[in-house]
Design a protein around this motif. Structure first.
Motif, PDB file in Angstrom:
ATOM      1  N   LEU A 200       4.949  66.044 -46.694  1.00  0.00           N
ATOM      2  CA  LEU A 200       5.327  67.411 -47.035  1.00  0.00           C
ATOM      3  C   LEU A 200       4.120  68.323 -47.242  1.00  0.00           C
ATOM      4  O   LEU A 200       4.279  69.502 -47.549  1.00  0.00           O
ATOM      5  N   SER A 201       2.913  67.783 -47.065  1.00  0.00           N
ATOM      6  CA  SER A 201       1.700  68.557 -47.292  1.00  0.00           C
ATOM      7  C   SER A 201       1.445  69.520 -46.130  1.00  0.00           C
ATOM      8  O   SER A 201       1.610  69.168 -44.945  1.00  0.00           O
ATOM      9  N   ALA A 202       1.026  70.729 -46.464  1.00  0.00           N
ATOM     10  CA  ALA A 202       0.688  71.714 -45.423  1.00  0.00           C
ATOM     11  C   ALA A 202      -0.508  71.251 -44.609  1.00  0.00           C
ATOM     12  O   ALA A 202      -0.611  71.555 -43.410  1.00  0.00           O
ATOM     13  N   ALA A 203      -1.455  70.524 -45.249  1.00  0.00           N
ATOM     14  CA  ALA A 203      -2.638  70.046 -44.528  1.00  0.00           C
ATOM     15  C   ALA A 203      -2.237  69.104 -43.390  1.00  0.00           C
ATOM     16  O   ALA A 203      -2.858  69.110 -42.323  1.00  0.00           O
ATOM     17  N   THR A 204      -1.181  68.301 -43.596  1.00  0.00           N
ATOM     18  CA  THR A 204      -0.742  67.376 -42.548  1.00  0.00           C
ATOM     19  C   THR A 204      -0.307  68.129 -41.299  1.00  0.00           C
ATOM     20  O   THR A 204      -0.666  67.756 -40.167  1.00  0.00           O
ATOM     21  N   TYR A 205       0.417  69.220 -41.470  1.00  0.00           N
ATOM     22  CA  TYR A 205       0.919  69.959 -40.307  1.00  0.00           C
ATOM     23  C   TYR A 205      -0.185  70.792 -39.660  1.00  0.00           C
ATOM     24  O   TYR A 205      -0.188  70.998 -38.436  1.00  0.00           O
ATOM     25  N   ALA A 206      -1.172  71.241 -40.452  1.00  0.00           N
ATOM     26  CA  ALA A 206      -2.317  71.914 -39.856  1.00  0.00           C
ATOM     27  C   ALA A 206      -3.120  70.932 -39.000  1.00  0.00           C
ATOM     28  O   ALA A 206      -3.556  71.265 -37.887  1.00  0.00           O
ATOM     29  N   ARG A 207      -3.293  69.714 -39.499  1.00  0.00           N
ATOM     30  CA  ARG A 207      -4.012  68.698 -38.722  1.00  0.00           C
ATOM     31  C   ARG A 207      -3.195  68.274 -37.502  1.00  0.00           C
ATOM     32  O   ARG A 207      -3.764  67.951 -36.446  1.00  0.00           O
ATOM     33  N   TRP A 208      -1.886  68.252 -37.622  1.00  0.00           N
ATOM     34  CA  TRP A 208      -1.025  67.932 -36.471  1.00  0.00           C
ATOM     35  C   TRP A 208      -1.241  68.957 -35.358  1.00  0.00           C
ATOM     36  O   TRP A 208      -1.367  68.599 -34.182  1.00  0.00           O
ATOM     37  N   LEU A 209      -1.301  70.225 -35.743  1.00  0.00           N
ATOM     38  CA  LEU A 209      -1.559  71.262 -34.744  1.00  0.00           C
ATOM     39  C   LEU A 209      -2.907  71.039 -34.076  1.00  0.00           C
ATOM     40  O   LEU A 209      -3.037  71.187 -32.849  1.00  0.00           O
ATOM     41  N   HIS A 210      -3.909  70.664 -34.859  1.00  0.00           N
ATOM     42  CA  HIS A 210      -5.228  70.400 -34.288  1.00  0.00           C
ATOM     43  C   HIS A 210      -5.176  69.235 -33.313  1.00  0.00           C
ATOM     44  O   HIS A 210      -5.824  69.256 -32.255  1.00  0.00           O
ATOM     45  N   LEU A 211      -4.393  68.204 -33.645  1.00  0.00           N
ATOM     46  CA  LEU A 211      -4.256  67.065 -32.748  1.00  0.00           C
ATOM     47  C   LEU A 211      -3.542  67.444 -31.459  1.00  0.00           C
ATOM     48  O   LEU A 211      -3.954  67.037 -30.358  1.00  0.00           O
ATOM     49  N   VAL A 212      -2.484  68.221 -31.563  1.00  0.00           N
ATOM     50  CA  VAL A 212      -1.712  68.603 -30.372  1.00  0.00           C
ATOM     51  C   VAL A 212      -2.546  69.471 -29.444  1.00  0.00           C
ATOM     52  O   VAL A 212      -2.387  69.415 -28.210  1.00  0.00           O
ATOM     53  N   ILE A 213      -3.473  70.270 -29.999  1.00  0.00           N
ATOM     54  CA  ILE A 213      -4.339  71.084 -29.139  1.00  0.00           C
ATOM     55  C   ILE A 213      -5.148  70.184 -28.218  1.00  0.00           C
ATOM     56  O   ILE A 213      -5.430  70.545 -27.071  1.00  0.00           O
ATOM     57  N   GLY A 214      -5.530  68.982 -28.697  1.00  0.00           N
ATOM     58  CA  GLY A 214      -6.240  68.047 -27.832  1.00  0.00           C
ATOM     59  C   GLY A 214      -5.420  67.619 -26.642  1.00  0.00           C
ATOM     60  O   GLY A 214      -5.962  67.303 -25.572  1.00  0.00           O
ATOM     61  N   LEU A 215      -4.103  67.573 -26.802  1.00  0.00           N
ATOM     62  CA  LEU A 215      -3.218  67.210 -25.688  1.00  0.00           C
ATOM     63  C   LEU A 215      -3.213  68.284 -24.612  1.00  0.00           C
ATOM     64  O   LEU A 215      -2.970  67.984 -23.432  1.00  0.00           O
TER      65      LEU A 215
END
Length: 429
Positions: free
Chosen positions: A9-24
């Protein structure tokens, strides 16, 4: 349970998820430009795509600004505990470029894996709920009769995906700190900057201590003497001295505040990088507009006024200054004035009314300063036979001398308190 769900539920997790998806995104763009991939198997696609992708990322890492762009993005989306752990400076050498290349490759690989899972896992969870009788990940649920339990796997898959994102985000952050963190040269530069700022703060603290402390000492002595004597003429003279001392203290305070407002101007008269004490106009003590600069620091030539203030406070001053005109660098002249001022202030504070002897001379390529005054017995007893030991003023004098490449000493000698300072004319010599 809260410890298990909190990261999801942490906002940091979803910000990092966005960073990971940008690599895709990079992987998808490269696949789109590859010709004839329809007939390739997954193995053939990876065998041909990975070397080309790595080469493209390596070429991108050669651009110095790439490291800065990646650092800024990592700071924004990976949410590090300390932003300074991730550098935002362009690459300055081949070591920075190699680390940037490794970061880009690792980011794309990890982003591709997490991005692919972010697409496939929700699709599989939807199939488990909407079409439980169909195959999921190559496995059959057992037909219509055995598909009742299949929807129960959907939240398990989504929960696993969530924790995959959590751990991948943490891994991505660790990679960013390791590969995009400050280089040894940047760490050294940051340490030098911190040391420089600390020295500036110490300089300003010493300036305030010396100037304001001297003004307060003179003011207290003059006010006390005027009250004790009761002579109107003496009181008028004391008030005149107090007024003049207060004006000088206000000038020093204004100069110090000006330095605090604009500490980085190399053209400041008080800046050590301007040995002549010249402002931006090239005229000593004047700014670009030709007005007297409030930040001008007094030098050796201002000592006579200091001695007159001490005499007015009731302490006879015998001064001998053997310094040829222009023989001292500007910074040495200014620091010499502050050292003598602190010596006079100590004499007025601890031995008011006692004669003060000042000797200033240039000998053997060094500036020699000596300030002595008679010790009062009660002063020596009150300080255990060693008055003024460890005071901020004496510590400031030693710091000034050391920074100028010299040395300072102070102590009781034959019934006198003697302070001696010796600094080379060639700074740092």
């Amino acid at each position: 349970m809260p410890r298990i769900l909190a990261p999801l539920l942490s906002a940091a997790t979803y910000a990092r998820w966005l960073h990971l998806v940008i690599g895709l995104v990079f992987v998808g763009v490269v696949l789109m430009v590859y010709p004839g991939v329809e007939g390739w198997s997954s193995g053939e696609l990876l065998a041909r795509a990975v070397p080309v992708d790595a080469a493209l990322l390596g070429l991108a890492a050669l651009v110095p600004a790439m490291r800065r762009a990646e650092g800024v993005q990592a700071r924004l989306l990976l949410v590090p505990d300390r932003e300074q752990d991730i550098a935002v400076e362009p690459a300055r050498g081949w070591a920075d470029r190699r680390r940037t290349a490794a970061w880009l490759v690792g980011r794309v690989v990890l982003g591709g894996l997490v991005g692919g899972a972010s697409v496939l896992v929700p699709a599989a969870a939807f199939d488990l709920v909407a079409r439980p009788e169909q195959a999921v990940f190559g496995l059959r649920t057992g037909g219509a009769g055995g598909a009742g339990w299949a929807p129960l796997l959907a939240p398990v898959l989504l929960f696993a995906l969530g924790w995959l994102v959590v751990w991948a985000g943490r891994l991505q952050l660790a990679m960013a700190v390791r590969l995009l963190g400050p280089s040894p040269a940047e760490r050294l530069a940051a340490a030098e900057l911190r040391a420089e700022r600390l020295l500036e703060r110490n300089l300003l603290a010493r300036e305030l201590h010396d100037s304001i402390g001297h003004a307060l000492t003179v003011t207290v002595l003059q006010a006390g003497a005027a009250r004790e004597v009761g002579d109107p003429a003496f009181a008028a003279k004391a008030l005149e001295v107090i007024e003049e001392t207060g004006r000088r203290a206000m000038d020093d305070l204004e100069r110090t505040l000006a330095l605090l407002r604009d500490p980085g101007d190399p053209g400041d008269p008080g800046d050590p990088g301007d040995p002549g004490g010249q402002g931006t106009s090239g005229v000593p003590g004047r700014g670009a507009d030709g007005d007297q600069d409030a930040r001008e620091r007094p030098g050796i030539d201002r000592l006579p006024a200091l001695f007159e203030t001490a005499r007015a406070a009731g302490s006879p001053v015998e001064a001998r200054v053997d310094v040829p005109s222009g023989a001292l660098p500007g910074v040495l002249s200014r620091e010499g004035y502050r050292i003598v001022q602190e010596g006079v202030t100590n004499a007025l504070k601890y031995a008011p009314g006692e004669p003060i002897s000042i000797r200033i001379a240039v000998r053997d390529g060094s500036l020699e300063l000596r300030c002595a005054n008679a010790l009062r017995p009660q002063s020596a007893r009150s300080h255990g036979g060693s008055p003024r030991r460890g005071g901020k003023g004496l510590r400031g004098i030693r710091e000034r001398a050391v920074l100028l490449g010299g040395e300072a000493a102070a102590g009781a000698e034959s019934g006198e308190w003697v302070m001696t300072v010796r600094v080379p004319l060639r700074l740092g010599g």
